[in-house]
Motif scaffolding. Structure first.
Motif, short mmCIF file in Angstrom:
data_model
loop_
_atom_site.label_atom_id
_atom_site.label_comp_id
_atom_site.label_asym_id
_atom_site.label_seq_id
_atom_site.Cartn_x
_atom_site.Cartn_y
_atom_site.Cartn_z
N PHE A 33 -2.90 23.28 3.79
CA PHE A 33 -1.83 22.67 3.01
C PHE A 33 -1.69 23.39 1.67
CE2 PHE A 33 -3.72 19.49 5.77
CZ PHE A 33 -2.60 19.00 6.43
N PRO A 34 -0.52 23.91 1.35
CA PRO A 34 -0.34 24.61 0.08
C PRO A 34 -0.31 23.64 -1.09
CG PRO A 34 1.77 24.40 1.21
CD PRO A 34 0.71 23.89 2.16
N PRO A 35 -0.46 24.14 -2.32
CA PRO A 35 -0.36 23.26 -3.49
C PRO A 35 0.97 22.52 -3.48
CG PRO A 35 -1.20 25.42 -4.11
CD PRO A 35 -0.77 25.53 -2.68
N GLY A 36 0.90 21.23 -3.75
CA GLY A 36 2.12 20.43 -3.76
C GLY A 36 2.44 19.75 -2.45
N ALA A 37 1.79 20.18 -1.37
CA ALA A 37 2.02 19.53 -0.07
C ALA A 37 1.36 18.15 -0.08
CB ALA A 37 1.44 20.37 1.06
N ASP A 38 1.95 17.24 0.68
CA ASP A 38 1.43 15.87 0.73
C ASP A 38 0.67 15.68 2.04
OD1 ASP A 38 0.86 13.23 0.46
OD2 ASP A 38 2.92 12.51 0.61
N SER A 39 -0.61 16.02 2.02
CA SER A 39 -1.43 15.86 3.23
C SER A 39 -1.95 14.44 3.36
CB SER A 39 -2.61 16.84 3.21
OG SER A 39 -3.49 16.53 2.15
N GLY A 40 -1.83 13.64 2.25
CA GLY A 40 -2.45 12.33 2.26
C GLY A 40 -3.94 12.50 2.47
N ARG A 41 -4.54 11.59 3.18
CA ARG A 41 -5.91 11.79 3.62
C ARG A 41 -5.83 12.38 5.01
NH1 ARG A 41 -11.11 9.71 2.81
NH2 ARG A 41 -10.44 8.11 1.35
N ALA A 42 -5.87 13.70 5.08
CA ALA A 42 -5.77 14.36 6.38
C ALA A 42 -6.99 13.98 7.23
CB ALA A 42 -5.69 15.87 6.21
N LEU A 43 -6.71 13.45 8.40
CA LEU A 43 -7.79 13.09 9.33
C LEU A 43 -7.96 14.21 10.34
CD1 LEU A 43 -6.60 9.44 10.10
CD2 LEU A 43 -8.38 10.12 8.48
N GLN A 185 1.81 -2.89 13.37
CA GLN A 185 1.73 -2.41 11.99
C GLN A 185 0.28 -2.09 11.62
OE1 GLN A 185 4.34 -1.59 10.32
NE2 GLN A 185 3.22 -0.91 8.50
N LYS A 186 -0.63 -2.97 11.99
CA LYS A 186 -2.05 -2.71 11.71
C LYS A 186 -2.53 -1.47 12.46
CE LYS A 186 -3.65 -7.42 10.69
NZ LYS A 186 -4.58 -8.50 11.13
N LEU A 191 -4.21 4.37 12.77
CA LEU A 191 -3.99 5.70 13.32
C LEU A 191 -3.72 6.75 12.24
CD1 LEU A 191 -1.71 4.79 16.37
CD2 LEU A 191 -4.13 5.44 16.44
N THR A 192 -3.16 6.32 11.11
CA THR A 192 -2.80 7.27 10.06
C THR A 192 -3.77 7.29 8.89
OG1 THR A 192 -1.32 5.62 9.07
CG2 THR A 192 -0.36 7.18 10.65
N GLU A 193 -4.50 6.20 8.69
CA GLU A 193 -5.43 6.12 7.56
C GLU A 193 -6.89 6.26 7.97
OE1 GLU A 193 -4.54 2.50 5.53
OE2 GLU A 193 -2.39 2.92 5.50
N GLY A 194 -7.16 6.14 9.27
CA GLY A 194 -8.51 6.33 9.77
C GLY A 194 -9.30 5.04 9.85
N ILE A 195 -10.44 5.11 10.52
CA ILE A 195 -11.27 3.94 10.81
C ILE A 195 -12.70 4.24 10.36
CG2 ILE A 195 -12.17 2.46 12.64
CD1 ILE A 195 -9.66 3.33 14.29
N GLY A 196 -13.22 3.39 9.48
CA GLY A 196 -14.60 3.55 9.06
C GLY A 196 -14.79 4.60 7.98
#
Length: 211
Positions: A33-43, A185-186, A191-196
């Motif tokens: 991911f280049p500077p400025g990209a929005d990877s969020g918390r990449a899983l 929704q949960k 799936l996008t924020e991860g588990i544990g």
């Protein structure tokens, strides 16, 4: 959101470095991911069904460029990286749907030792299975019943690796089975924020497929 898959050529020296150290793989994923990209918390997660060609999966907000992994640990002249837009699939999740799932996680719990609260790894099969079963409401899914769960623990190991001058120890558990969607929704959040815990080190990414 994007779901990306790339195959790793386990025979290459660069691949051995990445596969041998979750810290190195984490750095390689973030380098996509280049500077400025929005990877969020990449899983990310590595599936080693084929040990000579393990698959690296990445879920991220922006599409990663994994050319450097292709060059160091893949097949540069025959690239395998493929990204799909994940948002459409996430939006299609509905109650009562059944999906096959796969998850590698770091099952832990809090314990009080000498008056201090510490995060401890679950170490037995029963503890690790119970850890996932107890999270079904939080994840918005059903894993069957307590006496007849719809998943199995397929692999468990303890991994140690270096992070700077420290040694990190993780207890890993891989699960596979069938889930029923209860709260879409949960489930989208899971799936996008991860588990544990230990998401930076290849834990917490759940993927779904047709059963």
């Amino acid at each position: 959101m994007y779901l990306t898959r790339i195959y790793i050529n386990a025979r290459r020296q660069g691949a051995k470095k990445l596969l041998g150290s979750p810290q190195a793989m984490h750095a390689a994923v973030l380098s996509g991911f280049p500077p400025g990209a929005d990877s969020g918390r990449a899983l990310w997660r590595v599936d080693s069904d084929d040990r000579l060609r393990p698959a690296l999966f990445v879920v991220s907000r922006d599409q990663p460029d994994l050319t450097h992994i292709e060059e160091q640990a893949g097949w540069p002249s025959l690239p395998t990286a493929h990204s799909t837009i994940y948002s459409g699939f996430l939006a299609s999740l509905e109650p009562t749907q059944k999906w096959a799932f796969r998850l590698t996680a770091n099952p832990t719990h809090r314990a009080t030792i000498n008056g201090k609260s510490k995060v401890m790894a679950h170490v037995t099969v029963a503890q690790q299975v119970a850890w996932l079963a107890e999270r079904q409401e939080l994840l918005g899914v059903s894993f069957g019943t307590e006496t007849l769960p719809s998943f199995t623990l397929t692999h468990r190991e303890v991994r140690q690796f270096k992070r700077a001058d420290q040694t990190v120890t993780l207890g890993l558990a891989s699960f596979e089975g069938i889930l029923t969607v209860v709260d879409p929704q949960k489930l989208r959040g899971a799936l996008t924020e991860g588990i544990g815990r230990a998401k930076a080190y290849g834990c917490g990414l759940m993927t779904l497929a047709n059963p």
